[in-house]
Design a protein around this motif. Structure first.
Motif, PDB file in Angstrom:
ATOM      1  N   ASN A   8       0.802  -1.230   0.000  1.00  0.00           N
ATOM      2  CA  ASN A   8       0.000   0.000   0.000  1.00  0.00           C
ATOM      3  C   ASN A   8       0.830   1.273   0.000  1.00  0.00           C
ATOM      4  OD1 ASN A   8       1.002  -0.123   2.543  1.00  0.00           O
ATOM      5  ND2 ASN A   8      -0.956  -0.042   3.614  1.00  0.00           N
ATOM      6  N   GLY A   9       2.067   1.185  -0.472  1.00  0.00           N
ATOM      7  CA  GLY A   9       2.922   2.371  -0.490  1.00  0.00           C
ATOM      8  C   GLY A   9       2.947   3.053  -1.846  1.00  0.00           C
ATOM      9  N   ALA A  10       3.779   4.105  -1.946  1.00  0.00           N
ATOM     10  CA  ALA A  10       3.968   4.791  -3.223  1.00  0.00           C
ATOM     11  C   ALA A  10       4.682   3.865  -4.210  1.00  0.00           C
ATOM     12  CB  ALA A  10       4.759   6.074  -3.018  1.00  0.00           C
ATOM     13  N   ARG A  11       5.523   2.959  -3.685  1.00  0.00           N
ATOM     14  CA  ARG A  11       6.155   1.941  -4.543  1.00  0.00           C
ATOM     15  C   ARG A  11       5.091   1.115  -5.252  1.00  0.00           C
ATOM     16  NH1 ARG A  11       9.380  -1.808  -0.886  1.00  0.00           N
ATOM     17  NH2 ARG A  11       7.339  -1.870   0.107  1.00  0.00           N
ATOM     18  N   GLU A  12       4.077   0.685  -4.505  1.00  0.00           N
ATOM     19  CA  GLU A  12       3.039  -0.155  -5.111  1.00  0.00           C
ATOM     20  C   GLU A  12       2.184   0.662  -6.086  1.00  0.00           C
ATOM     21  OE1 GLU A  12       3.885  -0.387  -1.873  1.00  0.00           O
ATOM     22  OE2 GLU A  12       4.813  -2.382  -1.998  1.00  0.00           O
ATOM     23  N   HIS A  13       1.951   1.949  -5.782  1.00  0.00           N
ATOM     24  CA  HIS A  13       1.224   2.787  -6.744  1.00  0.00           C
ATOM     25  C   HIS A  13       2.029   2.873  -8.049  1.00  0.00           C
ATOM     26  CE1 HIS A  13      -0.887   6.908  -7.716  1.00  0.00           C
ATOM     27  NE2 HIS A  13      -1.120   5.985  -8.620  1.00  0.00           N
ATOM     28  N   ALA A  14       3.359   3.037  -7.918  1.00  0.00           N
ATOM     29  CA  ALA A  14       4.204   3.105  -9.120  1.00  0.00           C
ATOM     30  C   ALA A  14       4.172   1.769  -9.875  1.00  0.00           C
ATOM     31  CB  ALA A  14       5.638   3.470  -8.733  1.00  0.00           C
ATOM     32  N   LEU A  15       4.178   0.654  -9.148  1.00  0.00           N
ATOM     33  CA  LEU A  15       4.099  -0.663  -9.803  1.00  0.00           C
ATOM     34  C   LEU A  15       2.779  -0.803 -10.560  1.00  0.00           C
ATOM     35  CD1 LEU A  15       5.627  -2.899  -6.967  1.00  0.00           C
ATOM     36  CD2 LEU A  15       6.534  -2.669  -9.294  1.00  0.00           C
ATOM     37  N   VAL A  16       1.679  -0.416  -9.915  1.00  0.00           N
ATOM     38  CA  VAL A  16       0.365  -0.510 -10.563  1.00  0.00           C
ATOM     39  C   VAL A  16       0.337   0.387 -11.805  1.00  0.00           C
ATOM     40  CG1 VAL A  16      -2.078   0.129 -10.292  1.00  0.00           C
ATOM     41  CG2 VAL A  16      -0.926  -1.208  -8.507  1.00  0.00           C
ATOM     42  N   TRP A  17       0.897   1.588 -11.676  1.00  0.00           N
ATOM     43  CA  TRP A  17       0.934   2.552 -12.797  1.00  0.00           C
ATOM     44  C   TRP A  17       1.679   1.961 -13.994  1.00  0.00           C
ATOM     45  CZ3 TRP A  17       5.624   4.880 -14.412  1.00  0.00           C
ATOM     46  CH2 TRP A  17       5.501   5.953 -15.297  1.00  0.00           C
ATOM     47  N   LYS A  18       2.806   1.307 -13.719  1.00  0.00           N
ATOM     48  CA  LYS A  18       3.603   0.729 -14.808  1.00  0.00           C
ATOM     49  C   LYS A  18       2.926  -0.529 -15.377  1.00  0.00           C
ATOM     50  CE  LYS A  18       7.082   0.269 -17.543  1.00  0.00           C
ATOM     51  NZ  LYS A  18       7.218   1.154 -18.710  1.00  0.00           N
ATOM     52  N   ILE A  19       2.399  -1.362 -14.488  1.00  0.00           N
ATOM     53  CA  ILE A  19       1.734  -2.599 -14.925  1.00  0.00           C
ATOM     54  C   ILE A  19       0.507  -2.270 -15.782  1.00  0.00           C
ATOM     55  CG2 ILE A  19       0.380  -4.573 -14.046  1.00  0.00           C
ATOM     56  CD1 ILE A  19       2.515  -4.685 -11.724  1.00  0.00           C
ATOM     57  N   ALA A  20      -0.145  -1.147 -15.460  1.00  0.00           N
ATOM     58  CA  ALA A  20      -1.336  -0.733 -16.227  1.00  0.00           C
ATOM     59  C   ALA A  20      -0.984  -0.431 -17.679  1.00  0.00           C
ATOM     60  CB  ALA A  20      -1.987   0.483 -15.573  1.00  0.00           C
ATOM     61  N   ARG A  21       0.297  -0.169 -17.966  1.00  0.00           N
ATOM     62  CA  ARG A  21       0.716   0.125 -19.345  1.00  0.00           C
ATOM     63  C   ARG A  21       1.073  -1.130 -20.133  1.00  0.00           C
ATOM     64  NH1 ARG A  21       3.735   5.701 -19.152  1.00  0.00           N
ATOM     65  NH2 ARG A  21       2.097   6.787 -18.022  1.00  0.00           N
ATOM     66  N   SER A  22       1.023  -2.298 -19.473  1.00  0.00           N
ATOM     67  CA  SER A  22       1.399  -3.537 -20.159  1.00  0.00           C
ATOM     68  C   SER A  22       0.283  -3.989 -21.081  1.00  0.00           C
ATOM     69  CB  SER A  22       1.677  -4.628 -19.125  1.00  0.00           C
ATOM     70  OG  SER A  22       1.763  -5.870 -19.780  1.00  0.00           O
ATOM     71  N   LEU A  23       0.672  -4.453 -22.270  1.00  0.00           N
ATOM     72  CA  LEU A  23      -0.315  -4.953 -23.233  1.00  0.00           C
ATOM     73  C   LEU A  23      -0.844  -6.326 -22.832  1.00  0.00           C
ATOM     74  CD1 LEU A  23       1.503  -3.897 -26.529  1.00  0.00           C
ATOM     75  CD2 LEU A  23      -0.375  -2.727 -25.334  1.00  0.00           C
ATOM     76  N   LEU A  24      -0.167  -6.969 -21.876  1.00  0.00           N
ATOM     77  CA  LEU A  24      -0.564  -8.316 -21.468  1.00  0.00           C
ATOM     78  C   LEU A  24      -1.665  -8.315 -20.413  1.00  0.00           C
ATOM     79  CD1 LEU A  24       3.075  -9.738 -21.051  1.00  0.00           C
ATOM     80  CD2 LEU A  24       1.532 -10.102 -22.980  1.00  0.00           C
ATOM     81  N   VAL A  25      -2.013  -7.112 -19.925  1.00  0.00           N
ATOM     82  CA  VAL A  25      -2.841  -7.032 -18.722  1.00  0.00           C
ATOM     83  C   VAL A  25      -4.244  -6.524 -19.042  1.00  0.00           C
ATOM     84  CG1 VAL A  25      -3.056  -5.792 -16.523  1.00  0.00           C
ATOM     85  CG2 VAL A  25      -0.849  -6.712 -17.223  1.00  0.00           C
ATOM     86  N   ASP A  26      -5.261  -7.213 -18.507  1.00  0.00           N
ATOM     87  CA  ASP A  26      -6.618  -6.687 -18.691  1.00  0.00           C
ATOM     88  C   ASP A  26      -7.362  -6.485 -17.374  1.00  0.00           C
ATOM     89  OD1 ASP A  26      -7.257  -9.240 -18.006  1.00  0.00           O
ATOM     90  OD2 ASP A  26      -8.117  -9.801 -19.940  1.00  0.00           O
ATOM     91  N   ASP A 303       8.185  -3.629 -21.165  1.00  0.00           N
ATOM     92  CA  ASP A 303       6.967  -4.060 -20.482  1.00  0.00           C
ATOM     93  C   ASP A 303       7.353  -4.788 -19.179  1.00  0.00           C
ATOM     94  OD1 ASP A 303       4.739  -5.613 -19.649  1.00  0.00           O
ATOM     95  OD2 ASP A 303       3.908  -5.556 -21.671  1.00  0.00           O
ATOM     96  N   LEU A 304       6.971  -4.203 -18.045  1.00  0.00           N
ATOM     97  CA  LEU A 304       7.371  -4.769 -16.749  1.00  0.00           C
ATOM     98  C   LEU A 304       6.779  -6.168 -16.536  1.00  0.00           C
ATOM     99  CD1 LEU A 304       8.773  -4.473 -13.982  1.00  0.00           C
ATOM    100  CD2 LEU A 304       6.745  -3.245 -13.165  1.00  0.00           C
ATOM    101  N   VAL A 305       5.570  -6.379 -17.014  1.00  0.00           N
ATOM    102  CA  VAL A 305       4.923  -7.682 -16.801  1.00  0.00           C
ATOM    103  C   VAL A 305       5.669  -8.772 -17.583  1.00  0.00           C
ATOM    104  CG1 VAL A 305       2.787  -8.995 -17.165  1.00  0.00           C
ATOM    105  CG2 VAL A 305       2.697  -6.660 -16.250  1.00  0.00           C
ATOM    106  N   GLU A 306       6.107  -8.410 -18.789  1.00  0.00           N
ATOM    107  CA  GLU A 306       6.887  -9.368 -19.581  1.00  0.00           C
ATOM    108  C   GLU A 306       8.180  -9.741 -18.843  1.00  0.00           C
ATOM    109  OE1 GLU A 306       8.633  -9.089 -23.952  1.00  0.00           O
ATOM    110  OE2 GLU A 306       6.834  -7.870 -23.693  1.00  0.00           O
ATOM    111  N   ILE A 307       8.825  -8.753 -18.246  1.00  0.00           N
ATOM    112  CA  ILE A 307      10.061  -9.025 -17.490  1.00  0.00           C
ATOM    113  C   ILE A 307       9.754  -9.930 -16.296  1.00  0.00           C
ATOM    114  CG2 ILE A 307      11.965  -8.024 -16.149  1.00  0.00           C
ATOM    115  CD1 ILE A 307      11.472  -5.382 -17.707  1.00  0.00           C
ATOM    116  N   MET A 308       8.674  -9.608 -15.575  1.00  0.00           N
ATOM    117  CA  MET A 308       8.338 -10.397 -14.386  1.00  0.00           C
ATOM    118  C   MET A 308       8.041 -11.845 -14.756  1.00  0.00           C
ATOM    119  SD  MET A 308       6.070  -7.685 -12.233  1.00  0.00           S
ATOM    120  CE  MET A 308       6.881  -6.564 -11.071  1.00  0.00           C
ATOM    121  N   LEU A 309       7.330 -12.048 -15.863  1.00  0.00           N
ATOM    122  CA  LEU A 309       7.016 -13.424 -16.285  1.00  0.00           C
ATOM    123  C   LEU A 309       8.287 -14.169 -16.675  1.00  0.00           C
ATOM    124  CD1 LEU A 309       3.722 -12.770 -18.295  1.00  0.00           C
ATOM    125  CD2 LEU A 309       3.930 -13.737 -15.989  1.00  0.00           C
TER     126      LEU A 309
END
Ligand code: AMP
Ligand code: GLY
Length: 420
Positions: A8-26, A303-309
């Motif tokens: 629930n920190g600013a780190r997680e807001h930044a993660l959500v912000w970046k993940i929201a830009r991934s084409l893999l995510v709906d 794409d951060l999600v691609e890296i994480m996978l």
């Protein structure tokens, strides 16, 4: 794919912000999230320490990737439980997270593998630690072994201060069982840098380097906090130094963890001091840094999600990660009084004059009616990018007056040393 971000920190807001830009995510969920994640994701109100309910909820939601932000759930084994439930998770196992959750474990494995770190010793006996301090040069560093929310380290200039820190850790138990052991180290001198890297257990790819500011007031005065600002890249830390840290520290520690049966998969954060004898490790963290993440992710072009996978699948060797050459500066706005007592529930106002590409990553901020109110000590991080650090820094500071709440505080010297 549906992604769940834990924290629930600013780190997680930044993660959500970046993940929201991934084409893999709906679909994105944040648990428990905050006012910022709530604007981009569905917040789920389950306490972070109720791991069984979290795993169950993730199963019901059909989560395809869980991302664990903070250290406490990693140290409690949240990743192991996601894995057992068959849910792909980004974040190291409990055994691998010992690199952060036990400073004595981290010291021991570094020493066994000739990884450069500060000279020092670990103690389980208060009296032995007390005696050891008497014979040591000053300043000296006293650390609680376990997790202490970034507050378990004292860099003591006098023997009295060192003895006071030791007493508070081992006798007063200021950090509970995190003080069962204490680590006492020589004080390293030099410039400090945070180098985060992705690791799939075998392969590593470093991120861009960053610096953070831990003290509450300008000029590094006042008590330590969870972080008051950050910037990337530091001018003094060049590509060759990144290569040196990867070769001398990050690759050897990842290899050692694999060899000893706890392969490290996730983000490995190495806190380093560039001493006259070369880079030495201050600490490892088993996760993205806060507030470093808020200035690193705006520079990530891939794409951060691609890296994480690819980390989860052990295929990081096939990834190319692209970074912007822009600089990024981040300033934390905190509640007056933090890290001591502070008020919450104070309305936050954002002026329409705020420049469009300035990011506000929320932390201790909650929705109330149509507005947002403070709910913690570190309330938000403001970040801006520019072609140079000077540009990024000027942009972030000219926008700070557009963000306001009663009693707000921020440092005026973030990244100043880079532009003077
Ligand atoms: P940590 O909680 O481990 O991140 O430590 C907090 C801060 O204490 C670090 O960011 C450093 O600035 C400082 N620190 C920790 N260990 C040492 C050391 N051996 N020498 C000098 N400074 C240190
Ligand atoms: N910025 C230090 C940390 O995340 O622990």
């Amino acid at each position: 794919m549906k992604v769940l971000v834990i924290g629930n920190g600013a780190r997680e807001h930044a993660l959500v912000w970046k993940i929201a830009r991934s084409l893999l995510v709906d679909g994105i969920y944040a648990l428990p999230g905050n006012a910022g994640t709530g604007a981009l994701a569905n917040n789920i109100d389950i306490p972070l320490d109720d791991i069984p309910s979290i795993i169950k909820k993730a199963g019901q939601l059909g989560i395809g990737l869980a991302v664990v932000g903070p250290e406490a759930p990693l140290a409690a084994g949240m990743s192991d439980l996601f894995n057992q439930a068959g849910i792909p998770v980004f974040g190291p196992s409990k055994a691998a997270a010992r690199l952060e959750s036990s400073k004595s474990f981290a010291r021991d494995i570094m020493q066994r593998n000739n990884i450069p770190c500060a000279a020092g010793s670990t103690f389980t006996s208060y009296n032995e630690a007390k005696k050891y301090i008497e014979g040591q040069a000053l300043p000296i560093v006293v650390k609680a072994d376990g997790l202490a929310a970034g507050k378990g380290v004292t860099v003591a200039k006098t023997a009295e201060e060192a003895q006071g820190a030791l007493h508070s850790i081992m006798v007063d138990r200021a950090f509970g069982t995190a003080g069962d052991r204490v680590v006492i180290e020589e004080c390293l001198l030099g410039k400090e840098v945070s180098l985060l890297a992705f690791s799939d257990g075998v392969n590593v790819i470093p991120m861009v380097p960053a610096c953070d500011y831990k003290r509450v007031f300008d000029g590094d005065q006042g008590p330590n906090t969870g972080g008051m600002g950050s910037y990337s890249p530091p001018g003094f830390f060049d590509q060759a130094m990144t290569g040196q840290v990867v070769d001398m520290i990050i690759k050897p520690i990842v290899a050692a963890m694999a060899k000893e049966g706890s392969p490290y998969k996730g983000v490995l954060y190495t806190g380093i001091i560039m001493t006259q004898q070369g880079p030495k490790v201050l600490e490892f963290n088993a996760r993205f840094g806060d507030p470093e993440t808020q200035v690193i992710l705006p520079r990530l072009e891939s794409d951060l999600v691609e890296i994480m996978l690819s980390v989860i699948e052990g295929k990081l060797d096939r990834m190319k990660i692209a970074w912007s050459s822009d600089a990024c500066a981040g300033v934390v706005m905190s509640s007056g009084g933090y890290p001591g007592d502070y008020r919450t529930g104070t309305p936050i106002t954002i002026s329409d004059s705020l420049e469009k590409d300035v990011n506000i990553f929320y932390a201790g901020a909650a929705k109330r009616g149509d507005g947002i109110v403070t709910s913690g000590g570190r309330v938000l991080t403001v970040t801006a990018t520019g072609r140079s650090m000077k540009e990024a820094r000027e942009k972030v500071y000219r926008n700070m007056p557009y963000i306001n709440f009663e009693g707000c505080h921020f440092r005026r010297d973030i990244a100043a040393r880079e532009v003077n």
